[in-house]
Scaffold this motif. Structure first.
Motif, PDB file in Angstrom:
ATOM      1  N   CYS A 174       0.881  -1.174   0.000  1.00  0.00           N
ATOM      2  CA  CYS A 174       0.000   0.000   0.000  1.00  0.00           C
ATOM      3  C   CYS A 174       0.918   1.223   0.000  1.00  0.00           C
ATOM      4  O   CYS A 174       1.831   1.304   0.830  1.00  0.00           O
ATOM      5  CB  CYS A 174      -0.900  -0.022   1.233  1.00  0.00           C
ATOM      6  SG  CYS A 174      -2.056   1.352   1.306  1.00  0.00           S
ATOM      7  N   ASN A 287      -0.592  -2.262 -14.361  1.00  0.00           N
ATOM      8  CA  ASN A 287      -0.848  -0.979 -13.716  1.00  0.00           C
ATOM      9  C   ASN A 287       0.332  -0.638 -12.824  1.00  0.00           C
ATOM     10  O   ASN A 287       0.469  -1.156 -11.722  1.00  0.00           O
ATOM     11  CB  ASN A 287      -2.141  -1.074 -12.887  1.00  0.00           C
ATOM     12  CG  ASN A 287      -2.398   0.198 -12.117  1.00  0.00           C
ATOM     13  OD1 ASN A 287      -1.738   1.219 -12.345  1.00  0.00           O
ATOM     14  ND2 ASN A 287      -3.337   0.154 -11.197  1.00  0.00           N
ATOM     15  N   GLY A 289       0.838   1.747 -11.079  1.00  0.00           N
ATOM     16  CA  GLY A 289       0.445   2.433  -9.842  1.00  0.00           C
ATOM     17  C   GLY A 289      -0.349   1.551  -8.899  1.00  0.00           C
ATOM     18  O   GLY A 289      -1.218   2.049  -8.178  1.00  0.00           O
ATOM     19  N   PHE A 290      -0.056   0.255  -8.860  1.00  0.00           N
ATOM     20  CA  PHE A 290      -0.837  -0.682  -8.040  1.00  0.00           C
ATOM     21  C   PHE A 290      -0.913  -0.241  -6.572  1.00  0.00           C
ATOM     22  O   PHE A 290      -1.992  -0.163  -5.986  1.00  0.00           O
ATOM     23  CB  PHE A 290      -0.238  -2.088  -8.144  1.00  0.00           C
ATOM     24  CG  PHE A 290      -0.867  -3.074  -7.193  1.00  0.00           C
ATOM     25  CD1 PHE A 290      -2.064  -3.701  -7.512  1.00  0.00           C
ATOM     26  CD2 PHE A 290      -0.282  -3.363  -5.967  1.00  0.00           C
ATOM     27  CE1 PHE A 290      -2.660  -4.598  -6.628  1.00  0.00           C
ATOM     28  CE2 PHE A 290      -0.873  -4.260  -5.085  1.00  0.00           C
ATOM     29  CZ  PHE A 290      -2.055  -4.871  -5.422  1.00  0.00           C
ATOM     30  N   GLU A 292      -0.494   2.615  -5.241  1.00  0.00           N
ATOM     31  CA  GLU A 292      -1.272   3.852  -5.104  1.00  0.00           C
ATOM     32  C   GLU A 292      -2.764   3.538  -5.200  1.00  0.00           C
ATOM     33  O   GLU A 292      -3.578   4.145  -4.508  1.00  0.00           O
ATOM     34  CB  GLU A 292      -0.894   4.869  -6.195  1.00  0.00           C
ATOM     35  CG  GLU A 292       0.433   5.595  -5.950  1.00  0.00           C
ATOM     36  CD  GLU A 292       1.639   4.695  -6.151  1.00  0.00           C
ATOM     37  OE1 GLU A 292       1.522   3.677  -6.877  1.00  0.00           O
ATOM     38  OE2 GLU A 292       2.708   4.992  -5.573  1.00  0.00           O
ATOM     39  N   ARG A 293      -3.115   2.583  -6.061  1.00  0.00           N
ATOM     40  CA  ARG A 293      -4.534   2.194  -6.184  1.00  0.00           C
ATOM     41  C   ARG A 293      -5.034   1.587  -4.862  1.00  0.00           C
ATOM     42  O   ARG A 293      -6.144   1.839  -4.440  1.00  0.00           O
ATOM     43  CB  ARG A 293      -4.719   1.188  -7.331  1.00  0.00           C
ATOM     44  CG  ARG A 293      -4.461   1.754  -8.704  1.00  0.00           C
ATOM     45  CD  ARG A 293      -5.526   2.740  -9.134  1.00  0.00           C
ATOM     46  NE  ARG A 293      -6.800   2.094  -9.407  1.00  0.00           N
ATOM     47  CZ  ARG A 293      -7.993   2.674  -9.257  1.00  0.00           C
ATOM     48  NH1 ARG A 293      -8.072   3.914  -8.831  1.00  0.00           N
ATOM     49  NH2 ARG A 293      -9.100   2.024  -9.527  1.00  0.00           N
ATOM     50  N   VAL A 294      -4.174   0.796  -4.234  1.00  0.00           N
ATOM     51  CA  VAL A 294      -4.568   0.204  -2.943  1.00  0.00           C
ATOM     52  C   VAL A 294      -4.748   1.319  -1.908  1.00  0.00           C
ATOM     53  O   VAL A 294      -5.696   1.305  -1.108  1.00  0.00           O
ATOM     54  CB  VAL A 294      -3.532  -0.839  -2.460  1.00  0.00           C
ATOM     55  CG1 VAL A 294      -3.891  -1.356  -1.066  1.00  0.00           C
ATOM     56  CG2 VAL A 294      -3.445  -1.994  -3.455  1.00  0.00           C
ATOM     57  N   THR A 296      -5.662   4.384  -2.577  1.00  0.00           N
ATOM     58  CA  THR A 296      -6.924   5.062  -2.914  1.00  0.00           C
ATOM     59  C   THR A 296      -8.105   4.328  -2.279  1.00  0.00           C
ATOM     60  O   THR A 296      -8.995   4.940  -1.679  1.00  0.00           O
ATOM     61  CB  THR A 296      -7.111   5.103  -4.453  1.00  0.00           C
ATOM     62  OG1 THR A 296      -6.014   5.823  -5.003  1.00  0.00           O
ATOM     63  CG2 THR A 296      -8.414   5.763  -4.852  1.00  0.00           C
ATOM     64  N   LEU A 297      -8.075   3.009  -2.389  1.00  0.00           N
ATOM     65  CA  LEU A 297      -9.163   2.194  -1.814  1.00  0.00           C
ATOM     66  C   LEU A 297      -9.191   2.322  -0.286  1.00  0.00           C
ATOM     67  O   LEU A 297     -10.234   2.541   0.329  1.00  0.00           O
ATOM     68  CB  LEU A 297      -8.971   0.738  -2.240  1.00  0.00           C
ATOM     69  CG  LEU A 297      -9.959  -0.268  -1.649  1.00  0.00           C
ATOM     70  CD1 LEU A 297     -11.395   0.025  -2.073  1.00  0.00           C
ATOM     71  CD2 LEU A 297      -9.576  -1.700  -2.064  1.00  0.00           C
TER      72      LEU A 297
END
Ligand code: NDP
Ligand code: PYC
Length: 340
Positions: A174, A287, A289-290, A292-294, A296-297
């Motif tokens: 994360c 992706n 930005g994996f 960063e996506r986590v 965001t979630l």
């Protein structure tokens, strides 16, 4: 090894607790390698406030070793079953040294192929599962592991125990902080927590367990004395417990929880079963930005009102015990020193 603290101290540094536990494991028949791995694992649980699998478990480890049920000197045997499939025969030893032996090759496989699977059999897992997955997330990988234990959980609507408490642990990187890690039993609670409740004289919440006749009970002693726990979440948790038996035992060549029979080894407590671990390199998802996506979630979950993410409690504990020492109490420390 560092010096042990004087018996009067009730706080112990993490590294000193690792040393003390390693002495106990070696004194009771483990090789130096196995002793260090188990000690780091068990002391890490105590440091993080995973109390059902920290110091509390030492007598169970010692009982299993003394009874000859588990081999503390076992040397795991690795076999490659495919470009992304590693099998380990733990040789009736503990699961954590088998994972350690497999780690370098498993990481190579995950990096080369985008994913890797580790199937451990003939192994004893007596700890929390988060220590097995968290380090992989620190390396940028997603990790999922399951392990089965011993029959103490009834199937949905059933009357006798078939499943183990069967934990599942998941870890993901994360961005900007600690990996997100959850680690949860497939039962209403861990067997270790039932034993702690029995020791401390607390009732269990209603709907968690049944007695030896299959009648609902809140008495932890009745659950331990021939009774059983229920799966978490009714039929859905029962299906997760089933899945974990299939992946940890049928697939690896380990025993089902209901096949664990330690009756010829009085004092044995470590389940002799199997474990599965899957690693995924998230960069292969296309992706970049994996993490960063986590984040965001996670941010959205917190903003929506979830004040605590899995792992938060452990990290608070870890920060405090790293700064102040691990509170053990004089009597417990004296007991550990005597065992060492
Ligand atoms: P818990 O129900 O205490 O916790 C399960 C997960 O949920 C943890 O990741 C925990 O994070 C998180 N969590 C707990 N409360 C909250 C909350 N209010 N909000 C958000 N997240 C929360 O664990 P279990 O009782 O199911 O299992 C306890 C331990 O026992 C586990 O470590 C498990 O691996 C171990 N175990 C081992 C077995 C074996 O065969 N080796 C068998 C069964 C269990 P946090 O840690 O930060 O509290
Ligand atoms: O707490 O349920 C439990 C457990 C089983 C095996 C190790 N821990």
């Amino acid at each position: 090894m560092t010096d042990l603290p004087p018996t009067g101290d009730s706080l112990i540094r993490h590294d000193a607790l690792v040393d003390l536990m390693a002495r106990i494991f070696e004194r009771h028949g483990c090789s130096e390698t196995v002793a260090r791995i188990l000690a780091a694992n068990c002391a890490g649980c105590e440091r993080d406030g995973s109390f059902s699998h920290g110091v509390f478990r030492i007598p169970g480890y010692v009982g299993s070793l003394k009874s000859g049920w588990v081999d503390g000197r076992a040397v795991p045997v690795l076999e490659e079953a495919g470009p992304a499939f590693l099998r380990v025969d733990a040789a009736n030893g503990f699961a954590q040294p088998a994972l350690e032996a497999a780690r370098p090759r498993l990481m190579e496989m995950a990096r080369a192929g985008g994913m890797a699977l580790l199937a451990i059999r003939n192994s004893h897992h007596f700890s929390a599962l988060w220590p097995d997955v968290e380090p992989f997330a620190r390396e940028g990988l997603v990790a999922l592991s399951v392990v089965n234990s011993f029959a103490c959980v009834v199937p949905h609507g059933g009357h006798s125990a078939v499943y183990g408490t069967n934990p599942m642990a998941f870890a993901t990187p994360c961005a900007g902080g600690e990996p997100i890690v959850f680690d949860q039993a497939a039962s209403s609670m861990a067997n270790g927590d039932v034993r702690i409740a029995a020791r401390e004289g607390h009732d269990l919440p209603p709907g968690y367990g049944v007695d030896r006749d299959g009648t609902p009970t809140t008495d932890p002693r009745a659950v331990l004395d021939g009774g059983a726990l229920l799966p978490f979440g009714g039929h859905k948790g029962a299906s997760i417990a089933f899945l974990i038996e299939v992946l940890s035992a049928a697939l690896t060549g380990g025993r089902f929880s209901f096949e664990v029979d330690w009756s010829a080894h009085p004092g044995a407590e470590t389940p002799h079963t199997g474990q599965l671990l899957i690693l995924i390199d998230p960069a292969r998802g296309g992706n970049a930005g994996f993490a960063e996506r986590v984040l965001t979630l996670t941010d959205r979950v917190r903003a929506a009102g979830q004040t605590r993410m899995p792992g938060d409690r452990r990290h608070v504990h870890r920060a405090r015990t790293d700064a102040e020492g691990i509170p053990l109490g004089n009597a417990k420390l004296a007991e550990l020193r005597a065992l060492a």
